[in-house]
Motif scaffolding. Structure first.
Motif, PDB file in Angstrom:
ATOM      1  N   ILE A  52      -2.444  -5.218  -1.730  1.00 48.43           N
ATOM      2  CA  ILE A  52      -2.439  -5.388  -0.279  1.00 48.43           C
ATOM      3  C   ILE A  52      -1.120  -4.872   0.284  1.00 48.43           C
ATOM      4  CG2 ILE A  52      -2.668  -7.026   1.622  1.00 48.43           C
ATOM      5  CD1 ILE A  52      -5.117  -6.717  -0.226  1.00 48.43           C
ATOM      6  N   VAL A  53      -1.214  -4.043   1.304  1.00 52.63           N
ATOM      7  CA  VAL A  53      -0.043  -3.502   1.997  1.00 52.63           C
ATOM      8  C   VAL A  53      -0.096  -3.940   3.452  1.00 52.63           C
ATOM      9  CG1 VAL A  53       1.173  -1.418   2.737  1.00 52.63           C
ATOM     10  CG2 VAL A  53       0.076  -1.497   0.483  1.00 52.63           C
ATOM     11  N   GLU A  86      -5.840  -2.042   2.215  1.00 56.55           N
ATOM     12  CA  GLU A  86      -6.249  -2.454   0.881  1.00 56.55           C
ATOM     13  C   GLU A  86      -6.296  -1.238  -0.043  1.00 56.55           C
ATOM     14  OE1 GLU A  86     -10.032  -4.661  -1.364  1.00 56.55           O
ATOM     15  OE2 GLU A  86     -10.310  -3.653   0.557  1.00 56.55           O
ATOM     16  N   GLY A 115       5.428  -4.748   3.165  1.00 59.30           N
ATOM     17  CA  GLY A 115       5.292  -5.692   2.055  1.00 59.30           C
ATOM     18  C   GLY A 115       4.071  -5.341   1.229  1.00 59.30           C
ATOM     19  N   VAL A 116       4.206  -5.432  -0.108  1.00 60.07           N
ATOM     20  CA  VAL A 116       3.098  -5.082  -1.004  1.00 60.07           C
ATOM     21  C   VAL A 116       2.927  -6.192  -2.041  1.00 60.07           C
ATOM     22  CG1 VAL A 116       2.099  -3.332  -2.518  1.00 60.07           C
ATOM     23  CG2 VAL A 116       3.739  -2.634  -0.745  1.00 60.07           C
ATOM     24  N   HIS A 117       1.684  -6.661  -2.213  1.00 59.72           N
ATOM     25  CA  HIS A 117       1.397  -7.711  -3.196  1.00 59.72           C
ATOM     26  C   HIS A 117       0.065  -7.409  -3.873  1.00 59.72           C
ATOM     27  CE1 HIS A 117       1.180 -11.530  -5.184  1.00 59.72           C
ATOM     28  NE2 HIS A 117       0.095 -11.901  -4.536  1.00 59.72           N
ATOM     29  N   ALA A 162       1.572 -10.945   0.971  1.00 59.39           N
ATOM     30  CA  ALA A 162       1.996  -9.639   1.495  1.00 59.39           C
ATOM     31  C   ALA A 162       2.604  -9.785   2.885  1.00 59.39           C
ATOM     32  CB  ALA A 162       0.811  -8.672   1.527  1.00 59.39           C
ATOM     33  N   GLU A 183       6.433  -8.724   4.040  1.00 55.03           N
ATOM     34  CA  GLU A 183       6.723  -7.820   5.175  1.00 55.03           C
ATOM     35  C   GLU A 183       7.699  -8.468   6.138  1.00 55.03           C
ATOM     36  OE1 GLU A 183       6.759  -6.835   9.117  1.00 55.03           O
ATOM     37  OE2 GLU A 183       5.275  -8.361   8.566  1.00 55.03           O
ATOM     38  N   VAL A 193       8.259  -5.690  -2.664  1.00 57.03           N
ATOM     39  CA  VAL A 193       7.072  -5.869  -3.491  1.00 57.03           C
ATOM     40  C   VAL A 193       7.218  -7.136  -4.316  1.00 57.03           C
ATOM     41  CG1 VAL A 193       6.761  -3.373  -3.609  1.00 57.03           C
ATOM     42  CG2 VAL A 193       7.897  -4.539  -5.503  1.00 57.03           C
ATOM     43  N   SER A 194       6.103  -7.733  -4.661  1.00 58.62           N
ATOM     44  CA  SER A 194       6.094  -8.942  -5.477  1.00 58.62           C
ATOM     45  C   SER A 194       6.236  -8.581  -6.946  1.00 58.62           C
ATOM     46  CB  SER A 194       4.797  -9.708  -5.253  1.00 58.62           C
ATOM     47  OG  SER A 194       3.697  -8.947  -5.729  1.00 58.62           O
TER      48      SER A 194
END
Length: 587
Positions: free
Chosen positions: A8-9, A61, A97-99, A119, A123, A133-134
């Protein structure tokens, strides 16, 4: 609803609310243009599906983690290149943010769930122009992407029941990434990993213009007292005072500095009476924890300071032992008139000019007439001589350093525990290339005050030249404790020196340039950029940088550099000067 694993972005535009307020139609038109030409083509090329848009935000996505991050990097780099041609306050730079996590997919394609929530938190914590990122994402990335990365450790995220490992990706090296002004409700730094606080300058509500020093002294003392709690993360006073006189939103301050709690207040003085109001705010939840008003005689100002410190400590860190709280009460610094003189002198010292250094010494001389063995006054005088030595003000450098060492030593004879005297004695010894002695004094300060940013960063600089592996961690943490400090550029620059000493000229160059974004005319950092570029074979750029260096330090030579940079090992000095010689710097 379908449940599936997805990358997820979430992205939005830094400074968007401000830009819309200034030019609504033009901002929205420009955003649509960049969506059509940059962001959406990059997302499509990377294999992403746009789930929805929310004003300036976008939810995307991906089935591939690597594809999600590659798309995010591509977008940031394209936007940074475009932004170079735009006015600084009109640049469109994203926070991303990316998760990787499970999502629930509705019939219309919308997605929900823990993956989206994490996410969104990433962000919100991300700095403009960067990607947060996670750990779940990072596990799929290591070694696969050409981008500078930094591990931030485990962090608590709002309304997420577990700590999440965070990694910061920096797609663009240069000033564009951080250029947008702070936006309403966005952040530059992730939360510290323990209860964190900044004490903002108190408003002076008095009619007497000089009473502002009373408010500053109170804020400084409360900050110093809180810094001694190992259970707290306390933003340094130099950064806190950068907000003086500005209209601020407490939630924004918390996000910009990465702290949970903000203390703000005011001081009103009338004759021999003083009223201090203070309120402690949880910036992450935008709620008041408590507010208090103190109406006292002026002589009771020190008792107010102690009550404030204890109340804050109990509110933000309940695990602090009762005896530690009791021990935080400072010694009585003397009469109120003396206190105001010390606050006035500190104000001058923070302006970092030769004239203000002289003004500070004049005020401090008066303070010493009143209290001849006042360690704080003597330490401040030592600090003024350190600045004279660093910048060549007033007298030859060796004379300034001798005066700094003598005065700081005198201060420690009056009070062996005075932190400011320890720090500036150490810096003077460092300039005199007495590295081991300097390190000893700085380590002593950090034993009693683990949040002392200047001591921590100075120790990092000393250890850099001693090839001590602790240096980088200390420099990184010092810059985090005081991100708006005048010293921060040197803390960052010395991370570049660590890389240079290791022979990693590319990394060294990136850190020297990061420091120069904070202090563009810093001669030490310009020298670092010149030699790093020269060793990389980029002589045209190196010569351009050398021309800028000569504007700042017209008489600089290799000999001056050898004497002025605190090298321990001859091989380090020779390699550094070799690069300078390649652009024509005389010996």
């Amino acid at each position: 609803m379908e449940r599936r694993l997805a990358a997820i972005v979430i992205a939005d535009v830094a400074g968007f609310s401000r830009m819309v307020a200034e030019d609504e139609a033009g901002t929205i038109e420009r955003m649509r243009e960049l969506r059509d030409t940059v962001t959406e083509p990059a997302i499509e090329n990377a294999g992403g599906r746009i789930v929805k848009r929310t004003g300036d935000g976008t939810l995307v996505e991906f089935s591939s983690v690597v594809g999600a991050v590659e798309g995010a990097i591509d977008v940031q780099r394209q936007l940074a290149e475009i932004a170079n041609a735009d006015p600084e306050d009109r640049r469109f730079i994203l926070r991303i943010g990316v998760h990787l996590g499970e999502v629930l997919v509705e019939a219309d394609g919308d997605i929900h769930g823990d993956g989206v929530n994490v996410a969104a938190r990433l962000e919100a914590l991300c700095a403009p122009g960067e990607i947060l990122v996670s750990g779940a994402v990072w596990d799929h990335l290591e070694g696969r992407l050409d981008v500078r990365a930094e591990e931030l450790g485990l962090r608590e995220l709002k309304n997420i029941p577990r700590k999440v490992a965070l990694h910061r990706l920096i797609p663009v090296e240069g000033p564009v990434a951080a250029s947008p002004a702070p936006d309403q409700g966005k952040a530059s730094l992730p939360l510290a990993d323990k209860p964190s606080i900044v004490v903002l300058p108190f408003d002076d509500m008095s009619k007497d213009a000089d009473s502002g020093f009373l408010a500053d002294g109170l804020v400084e003392d409360v900050t110093t007292a809180l810094s001694r709690f190992r259970s707290l993360f306390v933003i340094a006073r130099n950064t806190a005072f950068s907000y003086r006189g500005k209209a601020i939103n407490v939630a924004d301050v918390g996000r910009e500095l990465g702290v949970q709690y903000v203390l703000e207040g005011s001081v009103r003085r009338a004759g021999d009476r003083v009223r201090v109001t203070a309120q402690l705010i949880d910036a992450t939840a935008d709620r008041h924890i408590w507010a208090e008003k103190y109406d006292r005689n002026l002589d009771d100002i020190f008792a107010i300071q102690d009550e404030l410190t204890q109340a804050i400590a109990m509110a933000v860190a309940p695990s602090i032992r009762a005896e530690e709280i009791t021990a935080s009460a400072d010694r009585d610094p003397g009469s109120l008139s003396l206190r105001e003189k010390l606050a006035r002198a500190w104000w001058h010292l923070q302006r970092y000019t030769a004239e203000d250094g002289e003004a500070a010494r004049a005020v401090l001389t008066s303070a010493l007439e009143e209290s001849p063995r006042n360690a704080t006054a003597l330490a401040f005088i030592a600090q003024s001589y350190v600045f004279d030595g660093l910048y060549g003000w007033g007298r030859p450098q060796p004379e300034s350093i001798r005066l700094a060492i003598e005065t700081a030593t005198q201060a420690l004879m009056c009070d062996p525990d005075d932190e400011n005297a320890q720090v500036h004695l150490a810096i003077a010894l460092f300039i005199a290339k007495q590295h081991s002695e300097a390190a000893r004094h700085l380590e002593r300060v950090l034993e009693s005050n683990p949040n002392h940013a200047t001591a921590m960063g100075s120790l990092g600089m000393v250890l850099t030249y001693m090839h001590d592996h602790r240096a980088d961690t200390l420099l990184k943490r010092a810059a985090r404790l005081s991100p708006r400090d005048v010293w921060t550029s040197m803390f960052v620059g010395h991370r570049g020196m660590i890389a240079f000493i290791k022979g990693d000229d590319e990394t060294a160059l990136s850190y020297f340039r990061e420091g120069l974004r904070i202090a563009p005319r810093n001669a030490s950092l310009l020298r670092g950029e010149v030699t790093a570029l020269a060793h990389l074979g980029r002589l045209v750029e190196a010569k351009d940088c050398y021309a800028r260096l000569l504007e700042v330090a017209p008489g600089v030579t290799q000999t001056i550099t050898r004497n002025g940079v605190m090298f321990v090992y001859e091989a380090d000095a020779s390699r550094f000067c070799e690069g300078l010689g390649r652009v024509g710097m005389p010996e």
